[in-house]
Design a protein around this motif. Structure first.
Motif, PDB file in Angstrom:
ATOM      1  N   ARG A 164      44.357   6.062  24.502  1.00  0.00           N
ATOM      2  CA  ARG A 164      45.422   5.662  23.580  1.00  0.00           C
ATOM      3  C   ARG A 164      46.731   5.474  24.347  1.00  0.00           C
ATOM      4  O   ARG A 164      47.180   6.386  25.058  1.00  0.00           O
ATOM      5  N   CYS A 165      47.300   4.299  24.226  1.00  0.00           N
ATOM      6  CA  CYS A 165      48.581   4.008  24.872  1.00  0.00           C
ATOM      7  C   CYS A 165      49.656   4.892  24.238  1.00  0.00           C
ATOM      8  O   CYS A 165      49.724   5.015  23.012  1.00  0.00           O
ATOM      9  N   VAL A 166      50.497   5.497  25.088  1.00  0.00           N
ATOM     10  CA  VAL A 166      51.488   6.417  24.523  1.00  0.00           C
ATOM     11  C   VAL A 166      52.793   5.717  24.125  1.00  0.00           C
ATOM     12  O   VAL A 166      53.733   6.364  23.679  1.00  0.00           O
ATOM     13  N   TYR A 167      52.823   4.365  24.243  1.00  0.00           N
ATOM     14  CA  TYR A 167      54.045   3.679  23.819  1.00  0.00           C
ATOM     15  C   TYR A 167      54.068   3.528  22.295  1.00  0.00           C
ATOM     16  O   TYR A 167      54.990   3.972  21.627  1.00  0.00           O
ATOM     17  N   HIS A 168      53.015   2.877  21.716  1.00  0.00           N
ATOM     18  CA  HIS A 168      52.968   2.716  20.258  1.00  0.00           C
ATOM     19  C   HIS A 168      51.615   3.108  19.677  1.00  0.00           C
ATOM     20  O   HIS A 168      51.277   2.722  18.568  1.00  0.00           O
ATOM     21  N   GLY A 169      50.797   3.785  20.497  1.00  0.00           N
ATOM     22  CA  GLY A 169      49.586   4.386  19.950  1.00  0.00           C
ATOM     23  C   GLY A 169      48.347   3.513  19.861  1.00  0.00           C
ATOM     24  O   GLY A 169      47.334   3.944  19.317  1.00  0.00           O
ATOM     25  N   TRP A 170      48.382   2.291  20.380  1.00  0.00           N
ATOM     26  CA  TRP A 170      47.165   1.472  20.335  1.00  0.00           C
ATOM     27  C   TRP A 170      46.099   2.152  21.188  1.00  0.00           C
ATOM     28  O   TRP A 170      46.388   2.717  22.250  1.00  0.00           O
ATOM     29  N   LYS A 171      44.848   2.036  20.700  1.00  0.00           N
ATOM     30  CA  LYS A 171      43.772   2.759  21.381  1.00  0.00           C
ATOM     31  C   LYS A 171      42.642   1.805  21.755  1.00  0.00           C
ATOM     32  O   LYS A 171      42.264   0.941  20.971  1.00  0.00           O
ATOM     33  N   TYR A 198      47.121  -2.204  32.083  1.00  0.00           N
ATOM     34  CA  TYR A 198      48.247  -2.375  31.166  1.00  0.00           C
ATOM     35  C   TYR A 198      47.783  -2.645  29.742  1.00  0.00           C
ATOM     36  O   TYR A 198      46.820  -3.368  29.508  1.00  0.00           O
ATOM     37  N   CYS A 199      48.500  -2.073  28.826  1.00  0.00           N
ATOM     38  CA  CYS A 199      48.188  -2.194  27.404  1.00  0.00           C
ATOM     39  C   CYS A 199      48.355  -3.632  26.925  1.00  0.00           C
ATOM     40  O   CYS A 199      49.249  -4.356  27.362  1.00  0.00           O
ATOM     41  N   ALA A 200      47.488  -4.026  25.988  1.00  0.00           N
ATOM     42  CA  ALA A 200      47.516  -5.394  25.464  1.00  0.00           C
ATOM     43  C   ALA A 200      48.792  -5.677  24.673  1.00  0.00           C
ATOM     44  O   ALA A 200      49.199  -6.829  24.541  1.00  0.00           O
ATOM     45  N   HIS A 201      49.424  -4.645  24.140  1.00  0.00           N
ATOM     46  CA  HIS A 201      50.583  -4.846  23.256  1.00  0.00           C
ATOM     47  C   HIS A 201      51.795  -5.321  24.049  1.00  0.00           C
ATOM     48  O   HIS A 201      52.114  -6.500  24.079  1.00  0.00           O
ATOM     49  N   ARG A 202      52.445  -4.414  24.787  1.00  0.00           N
ATOM     50  CA  ARG A 202      53.611  -4.830  25.566  1.00  0.00           C
ATOM     51  C   ARG A 202      53.505  -4.383  27.013  1.00  0.00           C
ATOM     52  O   ARG A 202      54.492  -4.164  27.676  1.00  0.00           O
ATOM     53  N   ARG A 203      52.241  -4.245  27.460  1.00  0.00           N
ATOM     54  CA  ARG A 203      51.949  -4.046  28.885  1.00  0.00           C
ATOM     55  C   ARG A 203      52.419  -2.696  29.419  1.00  0.00           C
ATOM     56  O   ARG A 203      52.750  -2.560  30.595  1.00  0.00           O
ATOM     57  N   ALA A 204      52.443  -1.693  28.582  1.00  0.00           N
ATOM     58  CA  ALA A 204      52.774  -0.350  29.070  1.00  0.00           C
ATOM     59  C   ALA A 204      51.607   0.170  29.909  1.00  0.00           C
ATOM     60  O   ALA A 204      50.452  -0.227  29.705  1.00  0.00           O
ATOM     61  N   PRO A 205      51.899   1.052  30.862  1.00  0.00           N
ATOM     62  CA  PRO A 205      50.834   1.561  31.735  1.00  0.00           C
ATOM     63  C   PRO A 205      49.900   2.519  30.993  1.00  0.00           C
ATOM     64  O   PRO A 205      50.340   3.528  30.439  1.00  0.00           O
TER      65      PRO A 205
HETATM   66  S1  FES Z   1      52.616  -1.073  24.739  1.00  0.00           S
HETATM   67 FE1  FES Z   1      50.828  -0.002  24.312  1.00  0.00          FE
HETATM   68  S2  FES Z   1      50.894   0.371  22.204  1.00  0.00           S
HETATM   69 FE2  FES Z   1      52.690  -0.737  22.611  1.00  0.00          FE
END
Ligand code: FES
Ligand SMILES: [Fe+2]
Length: 424
Positions: free
Chosen positions: A89-96, A70-77
């Protein structure tokens, strides 16, 4: 040793913070096959291991990352992530994130922001060998050198690997792997053949020798007035078994003399992946694609035996492993096709976690008992801050399994010395 329900839980549970979970987290273990992340920048792969959800990806430079799911930002897969330019790169808000779990780009924050430097996701180190990606999930200070089994040193043309999902606790699988006695029964695929070495004596004597890495044991079958059939198994802590196929079922030299083994890796407490490996005993034989396919299909775990796109068998608890009662009556002991599938039917059919407090163990269960005692000892070792057995590669690097027919009366330990010497 009587396994109470309490000891059974201690033996079988491997989630974070459990005694056996902490033992597993002292070893390098396979997390996935290399073929699952074959290409740089290819699709990420879900990995669930020791009850932790992770994602694996091979980056642009060929490095394999194994990071939390899970992504560090808001835990998207992160499984849906874009694997591009040395990072996922997370496809929710682009954090990589890179293979070390560092956040290397945060396009949803202003360019002057230093926020990304304080953000990371959990990542585990990886090591690629033997067609597998290995990982170490324990404390960094306790990390042992990478694994060095003989099969990892065999040249690529002499070695193969695969994996199979199993619907039960890892220990049931391991115990099946070190139980030589069942092969006289469950794996008797030709009831009419009275010359099979394993059928000539269905109550082998087991002699277990404890070692620094686990144990080795001889199973001795009296096959005639003057001959014994000896199989020497290796058990490497915490969940690997090895044995040899130097002879065929009737005792003649095998066309492809090989050494084979399995490592049972918990997915969670009720499922595991079995990593299967094989290598040839010497440099006179390579393993061709055809050899490998024939062997894997014989065991019941070739690609066509799997549910497409998975490592789970088509023959499973939901269809009673396609047991054929007529075949069982006339041809084979179980009526279930595939050696590996026969094992699964028996191991999975015990229930997710077998009630060991209800068992009645006999003389052929000595190796199983030795493994349980050693595993429990390992939980005590780790709790006391000691390294458990089998983490030091120098202890096991030069042992291998074997099998041989010897004259009766010759001590098996002397008679097998030569065939147990490593070649690779
Ligand atoms: S949840 Fe991954 S970038 Fe926002
Ligand atoms: Fe078996």
């Amino acid at each position: 040793m009587h396994i109470t329900q309490e000891l059974n839980e201690r033996l079988t549970q491997t989630g974070p913070g459990t005694p056996m979970g902490e033992v597993f987290r002292r070893y390098w273990m396979p997390a996935l096959l290399s073929e699952e992340v074959a290409e740089p920048d290819g699709a990420p792969v879900r990995v669930r291991m020791l009850s932790e959800d992770l994602v694996a990806f091979r980056d642009s430079a060929g490095e394999v990352g194994l990071v939390e799911a899970y992504c560090a930002h808001r835990r998207a897969p992160l499984f849906f992530g874009r694997n591009e330019e040395c990072g996922l790169r997370c496809v929710y808000h682009g954090w990589k994130f890179d293979t070390q779990g560092n956040c290397v780009d945060m396009p949803s924050e202003p360019p002057y922001s230093k926020f990304r430097l304080r953000v990371a996701i959990k990542s585990y180190p990886t090591y690629e060998a033997g067609g597998m990606i290995w990982t170490y999930m324990g404390p960094t200070a306790e990390m042992p050198p990478p694994p060095n089994y003989e099969w990892l040193r065999a040249p690529a043309a002499h070695q193969r690997a695969s994996k199979t999902g199993e619907h039960c606790n890892w220990l049931q699988g391991l115990e099946g792997g070190i139980d030589t006695a069942h092969s006289s029964f469950a794996h008797n695929n030709d009831l009419s053949n009275k010359n099979m070495l394993r059928s000539l004596d269905t109550h082998p004597t087991l002699e277990v020798d404890l070692t620094d890495y686990g144990f080795t044991y001889g199973s001795i079958r009296n096959i005639s007035d003057d001959q014994s059939f000896v199989r020497v198994y290796q058990f490497y802590m915490p969940s690997q078994q090895a044995r040899a196929f130097l002879l065929n079922w009737n005792g003649e030299k095998n066309k492809l003399p090989s050494l084979d083994g399995h490592i049972w890796v918990p997915i969670d407490d009720e499922n595991c992946y079995v990593y299967n490996w094989k290598y040839t005993a010497d440099d006179t034989h390579e393993i061709s694609d055809e050899d490998w396919h024939d062997f894997e299909h014989f065991t019941g775990r070739a690609p066509e035996d799997m549910i497409p796109g998975t490592y789970w068998l088509r023959q499973h608890p939901g269809n009673d492993y396609l047991i054929d009662r007529e075949v069982q009556r006339t041809k084979t002991f179980t009526g279930i096709s595939g050696l590996n599938t026969q094992d699964f039917a028996l191991q999975e059919g015990m229930g997710s976690i077998v009630r060991r407090d209800l068992e009645a163990l006999g003389s052929t269960d000595r190796a199983i008992q030795a493994a349980r005692e050693m595993l429990l000892e390992a939980t005590a070792d780790v709790e006391a801050g000691r390294a458990p057995k089998g983490t030091d590669p120098t202890k096991y690097a030069h042992v291998r399994p074997g099998e041989i027919v010897i004259p009766k009366g010759v001590p098996w330990r002397d008679a097998t010395k030569e065939i147990l010497e490593t070649v690779w």
